[in-house]
Write a protein that holds these residues in place. Structure first.
Motif, mmCIF file in Angstrom:
data_model
loop_
_atom_site.group_PDB
_atom_site.id
_atom_site.type_symbol
_atom_site.label_atom_id
_atom_site.label_comp_id
_atom_site.label_asym_id
_atom_site.label_seq_id
_atom_site.Cartn_x
_atom_site.Cartn_y
_atom_site.Cartn_z
ATOM 1 N N LEU A 183 8.929 9.630 3.320
ATOM 2 C CA LEU A 183 8.798 9.571 1.868
ATOM 3 C C LEU A 183 7.375 9.169 1.569
ATOM 4 O O LEU A 183 6.955 8.050 1.875
ATOM 5 C CB LEU A 183 9.790 8.562 1.279
ATOM 6 C CG LEU A 183 11.247 8.994 1.251
ATOM 7 C CD1 LEU A 183 11.411 10.339 0.567
ATOM 8 C CD2 LEU A 183 11.835 9.061 2.641
ATOM 9 N N THR A 184 6.631 10.113 1.041
ATOM 10 C CA THR A 184 5.187 9.941 0.940
ATOM 11 C C THR A 184 4.692 10.689 -0.283
ATOM 12 O O THR A 184 5.372 11.577 -0.791
ATOM 13 C CB THR A 184 4.535 10.455 2.249
ATOM 14 O OG1 THR A 184 3.143 10.281 2.184
ATOM 15 C CG2 THR A 184 4.853 11.908 2.508
ATOM 16 N N ASP A 226 0.841 -1.199 0.000
ATOM 17 C CA ASP A 226 0.000 0.000 0.000
ATOM 18 C C ASP A 226 0.882 1.256 0.000
ATOM 19 O O ASP A 226 1.420 1.650 1.035
ATOM 20 C CB ASP A 226 -0.895 -0.035 1.260
ATOM 21 C CG ASP A 226 -1.886 1.129 1.302
ATOM 22 O OD1 ASP A 226 -1.774 2.049 0.478
ATOM 23 O OD2 ASP A 226 -2.778 1.092 2.182
ATOM 24 N N PHE A 227 1.002 1.884 -1.172
ATOM 25 C CA PHE A 227 1.892 3.049 -1.301
ATOM 26 C C PHE A 227 1.301 4.311 -0.670
ATOM 27 O O PHE A 227 1.933 5.362 -0.699
ATOM 28 C CB PHE A 227 2.237 3.298 -2.770
ATOM 29 C CG PHE A 227 2.966 2.158 -3.418
ATOM 30 C CD1 PHE A 227 4.005 1.521 -2.747
ATOM 31 C CD2 PHE A 227 2.629 1.709 -4.690
ATOM 32 C CE1 PHE A 227 4.693 0.455 -3.328
ATOM 33 C CE2 PHE A 227 3.297 0.656 -5.285
ATOM 34 C CZ PHE A 227 4.332 0.019 -4.602
ATOM 35 N N SER A 228 0.079 4.217 -0.105
ATOM 36 C CA SER A 228 -0.440 5.384 0.612
ATOM 37 C C SER A 228 0.239 5.503 1.981
ATOM 38 O O SER A 228 0.152 6.546 2.633
ATOM 39 C CB SER A 228 -1.962 5.313 0.760
ATOM 40 O OG SER A 228 -2.332 4.437 1.793
ATOM 41 N N PHE A 229 0.911 4.439 2.422
ATOM 42 C CA PHE A 229 1.714 4.543 3.649
ATOM 43 C C PHE A 229 3.108 5.059 3.302
ATOM 44 O O PHE A 229 3.680 4.666 2.286
ATOM 45 C CB PHE A 229 1.813 3.189 4.361
ATOM 46 C CG PHE A 229 0.604 2.889 5.201
ATOM 47 C CD1 PHE A 229 0.505 3.404 6.486
ATOM 48 C CD2 PHE A 229 -0.437 2.124 4.692
ATOM 49 C CE1 PHE A 229 -0.626 3.148 7.259
ATOM 50 C CE2 PHE A 229 -1.563 1.872 5.458
ATOM 51 C CZ PHE A 229 -1.659 2.384 6.752
ATOM 52 N N ARG A 264 8.363 0.934 7.597
ATOM 53 C CA ARG A 264 7.411 0.804 6.487
ATOM 54 C C ARG A 264 6.316 -0.189 6.813
ATOM 55 O O ARG A 264 6.455 -0.984 7.729
ATOM 56 C CB ARG A 264 8.145 0.359 5.219
ATOM 57 C CG ARG A 264 9.276 -0.593 5.493
ATOM 58 C CD ARG A 264 10.067 -0.964 4.269
ATOM 59 N NE ARG A 264 11.382 -0.315 4.220
ATOM 60 C CZ ARG A 264 12.139 -0.240 3.123
ATOM 61 N NH1 ARG A 264 11.716 -0.778 2.008
ATOM 62 N NH2 ARG A 264 13.302 0.355 3.155
ATOM 63 N N ARG A 265 5.242 -0.131 6.023
ATOM 64 C CA ARG A 265 4.206 -1.161 6.079
ATOM 65 C C ARG A 265 4.353 -2.002 4.830
ATOM 66 O O ARG A 265 4.216 -1.516 3.712
ATOM 67 C CB ARG A 265 2.801 -0.545 6.127
ATOM 68 C CG ARG A 265 2.343 -0.211 7.544
ATOM 69 C CD ARG A 265 0.846 -0.443 7.717
ATOM 70 N NE ARG A 265 0.498 -1.839 7.571
ATOM 71 C CZ ARG A 265 0.399 -2.712 8.579
ATOM 72 N NH1 ARG A 265 0.626 -2.345 9.813
ATOM 73 N NH2 ARG A 265 0.063 -3.952 8.335
#
Ligand code: MD3
Ligand code: FE
Length: 203
Positions: free
Chosen positions: A164-165, A124-127, A197-198
């Protein structure tokens, strides 16, 4: 805690005080005892100059079969120790929806570097990926989502955190060099970087 934006990246200089850094280092020594650092293989069969280990459910791993996240230490077969509380506190200043399930610990000794790459094996790149630097300064380079995108660089010092978001989550990045022996935090010099990170989808 104040967050400034350096070249589009939210950075918290001195997110951890020198005392908090020293306390975290004690926790990280225990992590390294339980889960000894190792050198992953690059795609071309040469070991990386950075040594890594992890806390939390997942650790990044690479061998001649490719790279992936693993849930047991490659040598001991044991799960990785829990993520130190001080690292979780830093994460929560940037992200409150869920805690990280991976805290990669990268150890840069003299001459170690990390080539430009993307981190894109998380669900999940929203994390965000939250980075926390300890020890000697590292010259961080970040570009865009294509390898050929222009890059910019800035120094990360002991106690600095960044997230980094959004735009930068899938940016190419790396560490060009460290100023080895600049700080006394780590006996024998060098730099430690924690990336929180997740990896798995949050439920
Ligand atoms: C930008 N580590 O472990 S941390 C890594 O300093 C890694 O050890 C470097 O790159 C280090 O994968 C850089 C900052 C970082 C981490 C993850 C990112 C920057 C990132 C993911 C996407 C974009
Ligand atoms: Fe990375």
């Amino acid at each position: 805690m104040s967050i400034e934006t350096i070249q589009g990246v939210p950075v918290s200089r001195g997110a951890l005080s020198p005392e908090e850094q020293a306390a975290l280092l004690t926790d990280l020594r225990a992590v390294a005892q339980a889960a000894p650092p190792f050198s992953p293989m690059t795609g071309w069969g040469k070991p990386m100059s950075v040594r890594i280990t992890a806390a939390g459910r997942f650790c990044w791993f690479s061998d001649r079969r490719g790279y992936r996240y693993i849930e047991a230490h490659p040598e001991t077969g044991q799960p990785f120790p829990p993520i130190p509380e001080a690292a979780l506190r830093v994460w929560r200043t940037f992200e409150t929806r869920a805690d990280p399930d991976c805290c990669l610990i990268n150890h840069y000794r003299e001459g170690a570097r990390m080539g430009l790459h993307q981190d894109r094996d998380e669900a999940d790149f929203s994390f965000p990926v939250v980075s926390l630097s300890l020890g000697d300064p590292g010259l961080f380079r970040i570009g865009g989502t294509e390898r050929k995108s222009p890059t910019r660089s800035f120094w990360l010092h002991s106690g600095d955190a960044m997230a980094l978001t959004g735009e930068t989550r899938l940016a190419f990045h790396g560490i060009d060099r460290i100023k080895f022996g600049e700080t006394a935090l780590l006996a024998g010099g060098g730099r430690l970087n924690l990336t929180l990170r997740r990896v798995a989808k949050a439920d």
